[in-house]
Design a protein around this motif. Structure first.
Motif, PDB file in Angstrom:
ATOM      1  N   THR A 112       3.653   1.342  -7.146  1.00 55.63           N
ATOM      2  CA  THR A 112       4.300   0.904  -8.390  1.00 55.63           C
ATOM      3  C   THR A 112       4.257  -0.607  -8.587  1.00 55.63           C
ATOM      4  N   ASP A 132       6.189   4.513  -5.131  1.00 51.34           N
ATOM      5  CA  ASP A 132       7.136   5.292  -5.933  1.00 51.34           C
ATOM      6  C   ASP A 132       8.155   5.983  -5.023  1.00 51.34           C
ATOM      7  N   LYS A 282      -1.611  -1.884  -8.408  1.00 56.18           N
ATOM      8  CA  LYS A 282      -0.594  -1.083  -9.081  1.00 56.18           C
ATOM      9  C   LYS A 282      -1.232   0.156  -9.699  1.00 56.18           C
TER      10      LYS A 282
END
Length: 394
Positions: A112, A132, A282
């Protein structure tokens, strides 16, 4: 005709007698005499003498003085260099070294956020990337619920044990009562038997007291069995309690693992250093063990591969001067930390096998670890950079 030929021969003979004898060496003698005669044109001129070395040095005294000074300086410098150089051992087969490692994800998931960039320096505990957390939060909550359920099971079993202990006490009271009644029945039966023997009692009374005695004996046996059964039930409940406690321990271990997995979603730096070869980004889906970046710690040193003939007098603690090829203006000092107990080829992936075939002796290289007192802070130094260390061994 004959008279004419005779006259001619006579003429030649007369001519030969009148001519003087011919000397073939006369021209050579004349040339030699001509050479031996003095040349009156150059008789007064004497050949010039060449100047001596002293005169030439005296004539060019400035160059002579300068040459002598240069020669003396060269001799002094050479002697000083020899006296100083023999106390040092140096090599150009040396490099900056470090225990670089790969930073990998401990758990899988989508990345993330990446909080670092290439070649960035970070401190210990700095967050490098974030995975995450939603799946791992759900797993933690489920483990927490299992812990609470296990604790409830333990509480329930403890209550049952408390209740069973009360039942055991009640069974013991009933057993005591049955024992008292049995004692009374035994006494009644004994008195009835004595009365019958004396003729004062009836057989009916004796039979009644005997029946009561048997009934009390059965009641006493039942009461004792009730005490044993109630006591054994406590053992069963205690076994259930241990099982519930084991379930609680297992639930707590699962909760701890779930919390660890949740913490693994935050990838941090184990020590201070620099991030290199950053590959994570990301949105990338990573698996457990997949590398996201390489990491070079701040703890670096110099590995110098000296010839085995150079480590004769080399010992830990000896001072060293280090010159880095990339930054020759920086003066770095250090000291010998250790000398590897063996050549570099012995610990290589494919070590040399000298017991087969022909053998040619080659001077081996021995790695020497040199630690630096203080690395420069204004430049970037990393593993693989070439250096030239000079160790004072004498």
């Amino acid at each position: 005709m004959a008279s004419s030929q005779t006259a001619t021969l006579s003429e030649f003979e007369d001519r030969d007698r009148s001519d003087p004898p011919r000397d073939d060496a006369a021209p050579k003698r004349k040339a030699r005499e001509k050479t031996d005669q003095p040349d009156h044109g150059t008789e007064d001129k004497e050949p010039e003498a060449k100047p001596s070395l002293r005169e030439r040095l005296r004539r060019h005294w400035m160059l002579t003085t300068l040459g002598v000074i240069v020669l003396l300086v060269g001799i002094v410098a050479g002697v000083m260099y020899w006296l100083a150089a023999r106390h040092y051992e140096t090599t150009d087969d040396a490099f900056v070294d470090a225990r670089s490692f790969s930073v990998a994800a401990k758990v899988g998931g989508y990345v993330t956020d990446v909080l670092v960039t290439d070649n960035q320096h970070v401190e210990t505990g700095a967050v490098l990337a974030q995975i995450d957390t939603r799946d791992y939060v759900a797993a933690r909550d489920q483990a927490q619920a299992q812990v609470e359920q296990a604790q409830a099971n333990i509480t329930n079993v403890e209550a049952q044990i408390f209740s069973q202990e009360a039942q055991v006490q009640q069974a013991r009271d009933q057993a005591d009562q049955a024992a008292a009644q049995l004692q009374f029945a035994e006494q009644e039966a004994s008195r009835a038997q004595e009365l019958v023997q004396k003729g004062a009692g009836t057989v009916q009374q004796q039979q009644r007291t005997k029946s009561d005695l048997e009934a009390q004996q059965a009641n006493d046996s039942r009461a004792k069995t009730g005490v044993t059964s109630a006591t054994r039930q406590i053992d069963v409940l205690k076994a259930q309690q241990k099982s519930a406690e084991a379930g609680l321990a297992q639930a707590r271990a699962q909760l701890e693992q779930a919390e660890l997995n949740l913490s693994y979603t935050k990838i941090t730096a184990a020590q201070a250093g620099r991030v290199v070869k950053l590959s994570g980004a990301k949105g990338t889906l990573v698996n457990a063990g997949q590398s996201l970046m390489m990491f070079v710690p701040d703890d670096i040193w110099v590995t110098a591969n000296y010839k085995e003939t150079q480590v004769t007098d080399m010992r830990p603690g000896q001072p060293a001067e280090i010159r880095i090829d990339a930054y020759p203006d920086h003066k770095i000092t250090g000291k010998v930390a250790s000398v590897q107990p063996g050549s570099g080829t012995v610990f290589s992936l494919l070590p040399a096998e000298n017991a087969t075939g022909n053998y040619v002796k080659v001077v081996q290289r021995v790695p020497v670890k040199i630690v630096v007192d203080q690395w420069p802070t204004d430049v970037t130094i990393g593993p693989g950079m070439s250096v030239v260390p000079k160790v004072k061994v004498r």
